[in-house]
Scaffold this motif. Sequence first.
Motif, PDB file in Angstrom:
ATOM      1  N   THR A   7       0.822  -1.209   0.000  1.00  0.00           N
ATOM      2  CA  THR A   7       0.000   0.000   0.000  1.00  0.00           C
ATOM      3  C   THR A   7       0.855   1.258   0.000  1.00  0.00           C
ATOM      4  O   THR A   7       0.382   2.324  -0.369  1.00  0.00           O
ATOM      5  N   HIS A   8       2.123   1.143   0.395  1.00  0.00           N
ATOM      6  CA  HIS A   8       3.048   2.274   0.394  1.00  0.00           C
ATOM      7  C   HIS A   8       3.846   2.361  -0.911  1.00  0.00           C
ATOM      8  O   HIS A   8       4.803   3.113  -1.001  1.00  0.00           O
ATOM      9  N   GLY A   9       3.478   1.555  -1.907  1.00  0.00           N
ATOM     10  CA  GLY A   9       4.244   1.500  -3.154  1.00  0.00           C
ATOM     11  C   GLY A   9       5.149   0.286  -3.159  1.00  0.00           C
ATOM     12  O   GLY A   9       4.934  -0.672  -2.436  1.00  0.00           O
ATOM     13  N   ARG A  10       6.185   0.336  -3.967  1.00  0.00           N
ATOM     14  CA  ARG A  10       7.120  -0.796  -4.025  1.00  0.00           C
ATOM     15  C   ARG A  10       8.085  -0.731  -2.852  1.00  0.00           C
ATOM     16  O   ARG A  10       8.481   0.341  -2.428  1.00  0.00           O
ATOM     17  N   CYS A  11       8.431  -1.909  -2.347  1.00  0.00           N
ATOM     18  CA  CYS A  11       9.381  -1.977  -1.240  1.00  0.00           C
ATOM     19  C   CYS A  11      10.266  -3.197  -1.430  1.00  0.00           C
ATOM     20  O   CYS A  11      10.042  -4.009  -2.327  1.00  0.00           O
ATOM     21  N   LEU A  12      11.272  -3.310  -0.604  1.00  0.00           N
ATOM     22  CA  LEU A  12      12.148  -4.477  -0.603  1.00  0.00           C
ATOM     23  C   LEU A  12      11.887  -5.247   0.686  1.00  0.00           C
ATOM     24  O   LEU A  12      12.222  -4.786   1.770  1.00  0.00           O
ATOM     25  N   ALA A  13      11.289  -6.415   0.552  1.00  0.00           N
ATOM     26  CA  ALA A  13      10.977  -7.237   1.723  1.00  0.00           C
ATOM     27  C   ALA A  13      12.221  -7.986   2.178  1.00  0.00           C
ATOM     28  O   ALA A  13      12.942  -8.554   1.365  1.00  0.00           O
ATOM     29  N   ARG A  14      12.475  -7.984   3.477  1.00  0.00           N
ATOM     30  CA  ARG A  14      13.635  -8.670   4.047  1.00  0.00           C
ATOM     31  C   ARG A  14      13.280 -10.060   4.561  1.00  0.00           C
ATOM     32  O   ARG A  14      14.118 -10.944   4.595  1.00  0.00           O
ATOM     33  N   PHE A  15      12.027 -10.219   4.992  1.00  0.00           N
ATOM     34  CA  PHE A  15      11.562 -11.472   5.585  1.00  0.00           C
ATOM     35  C   PHE A  15      10.188 -11.805   5.022  1.00  0.00           C
ATOM     36  O   PHE A  15       9.463 -10.918   4.586  1.00  0.00           O
ATOM     37  N   GLY A  16       9.819 -13.074   5.070  1.00  0.00           N
ATOM     38  CA  GLY A  16       8.499 -13.478   4.627  1.00  0.00           C
ATOM     39  C   GLY A  16       7.973 -14.607   5.486  1.00  0.00           C
ATOM     40  O   GLY A  16       8.746 -15.423   5.992  1.00  0.00           O
ATOM     41  N   ILE A  17       6.658 -14.653   5.649  1.00  0.00           N
ATOM     42  CA  ILE A  17       6.010 -15.751   6.351  1.00  0.00           C
ATOM     43  C   ILE A  17       5.358 -16.610   5.268  1.00  0.00           C
ATOM     44  O   ILE A  17       4.467 -16.152   4.561  1.00  0.00           O
ATOM     45  N   GLU A  18       5.835 -17.839   5.151  1.00  0.00           N
ATOM     46  CA  GLU A  18       5.370 -18.733   4.094  1.00  0.00           C
ATOM     47  C   GLU A  18       3.921 -19.149   4.332  1.00  0.00           C
ATOM     48  O   GLU A  18       3.511 -19.342   5.473  1.00  0.00           O
ATOM     49  N   PRO A  19       3.163 -19.307   3.252  1.00  0.00           N
ATOM     50  CA  PRO A  19       1.785 -19.781   3.400  1.00  0.00           C
ATOM     51  C   PRO A  19       1.762 -21.240   3.871  1.00  0.00           C
ATOM     52  O   PRO A  19       2.649 -22.023   3.522  1.00  0.00           O
ATOM     53  N   GLU A  20       0.748 -21.583   4.661  1.00  0.00           N
ATOM     54  CA  GLU A  20       0.621 -22.959   5.132  1.00  0.00           C
ATOM     55  C   GLU A  20       0.036 -23.874   4.065  1.00  0.00           C
ATOM     56  O   GLU A  20       0.343 -25.053   4.019  1.00  0.00           O
ATOM     57  N   ARG A  21      -0.848 -23.318   3.228  1.00  0.00           N
ATOM     58  CA  ARG A  21      -1.494 -24.111   2.181  1.00  0.00           C
ATOM     59  C   ARG A  21      -1.267 -23.454   0.835  1.00  0.00           C
ATOM     60  O   ARG A  21      -1.123 -22.238   0.749  1.00  0.00           O
ATOM     61  N   ALA A  22      -1.282 -24.258  -0.219  1.00  0.00           N
ATOM     62  CA  ALA A  22      -1.162 -23.727  -1.576  1.00  0.00           C
ATOM     63  C   ALA A  22      -2.319 -22.773  -1.843  1.00  0.00           C
ATOM     64  O   ALA A  22      -3.459 -23.050  -1.465  1.00  0.00           O
ATOM     65  N   GLY A  23      -2.021 -21.639  -2.433  1.00  0.00           N
ATOM     66  CA  GLY A  23      -3.049 -20.644  -2.730  1.00  0.00           C
ATOM     67  C   GLY A  23      -3.219 -19.587  -1.661  1.00  0.00           C
ATOM     68  O   GLY A  23      -3.863 -18.573  -1.893  1.00  0.00           O
ATOM     69  N   ASP A  24      -2.679 -19.828  -0.456  1.00  0.00           N
ATOM     70  CA  ASP A  24      -2.716 -18.805   0.591  1.00  0.00           C
ATOM     71  C   ASP A  24      -1.689 -17.721   0.281  1.00  0.00           C
ATOM     72  O   ASP A  24      -0.681 -17.985  -0.382  1.00  0.00           O
ATOM     73  N   PRO A  25      -1.900 -16.500   0.768  1.00  0.00           N
ATOM     74  CA  PRO A  25      -0.942 -15.419   0.483  1.00  0.00           C
ATOM     75  C   PRO A  25       0.304 -15.504   1.355  1.00  0.00           C
ATOM     76  O   PRO A  25       0.301 -16.112   2.420  1.00  0.00           O
ATOM     77  N   TRP A  26       1.356 -14.893   0.868  1.00  0.00           N
ATOM     78  CA  TRP A  26       2.566 -14.668   1.659  1.00  0.00           C
ATOM     79  C   TRP A  26       2.347 -13.421   2.504  1.00  0.00           C
ATOM     80  O   TRP A  26       1.635 -12.507   2.091  1.00  0.00           O
ATOM     81  N   TRP A  27       2.980 -13.343   3.641  1.00  0.00           N
ATOM     82  CA  TRP A  27       3.089 -12.103   4.407  1.00  0.00           C
ATOM     83  C   TRP A  27       4.556 -11.725   4.376  1.00  0.00           C
ATOM     84  O   TRP A  27       5.428 -12.558   4.637  1.00  0.00           O
ATOM     85  N   VAL A  28       4.843 -10.493   3.996  1.00  0.00           N
ATOM     86  CA  VAL A  28       6.228 -10.033   3.962  1.00  0.00           C
ATOM     87  C   VAL A  28       6.432  -8.958   5.020  1.00  0.00           C
ATOM     88  O   VAL A  28       5.496  -8.265   5.408  1.00  0.00           O
TER      89      VAL A  28
END
Length: 55
Positions: A14-35
């Motif tokens: 929402t703040h535009g483009r950024c560089l993510a340092r960490f991510g939380i992997e989805p538990e199931r296929a099709g779920d979103p990533w959290w960065v």
Amino acid sequence: MVRIFTLPIPVRTTHGRCLARFGIEPERAGDPWWVIYRDTHGRWLTAMVEGALPA
């Protein structure tokens, strides 16, 4: 599981483009990533990213 990216991953937030340092992997296929990234003020923020992240 939290993943530490060896190189920051560019993502659109929402703040535009950024560089993510960490991510939380989805538990199931099709779920979103959290960065986890820093904004221009140095605050740590999270964003939900639909689809696969770049390799």
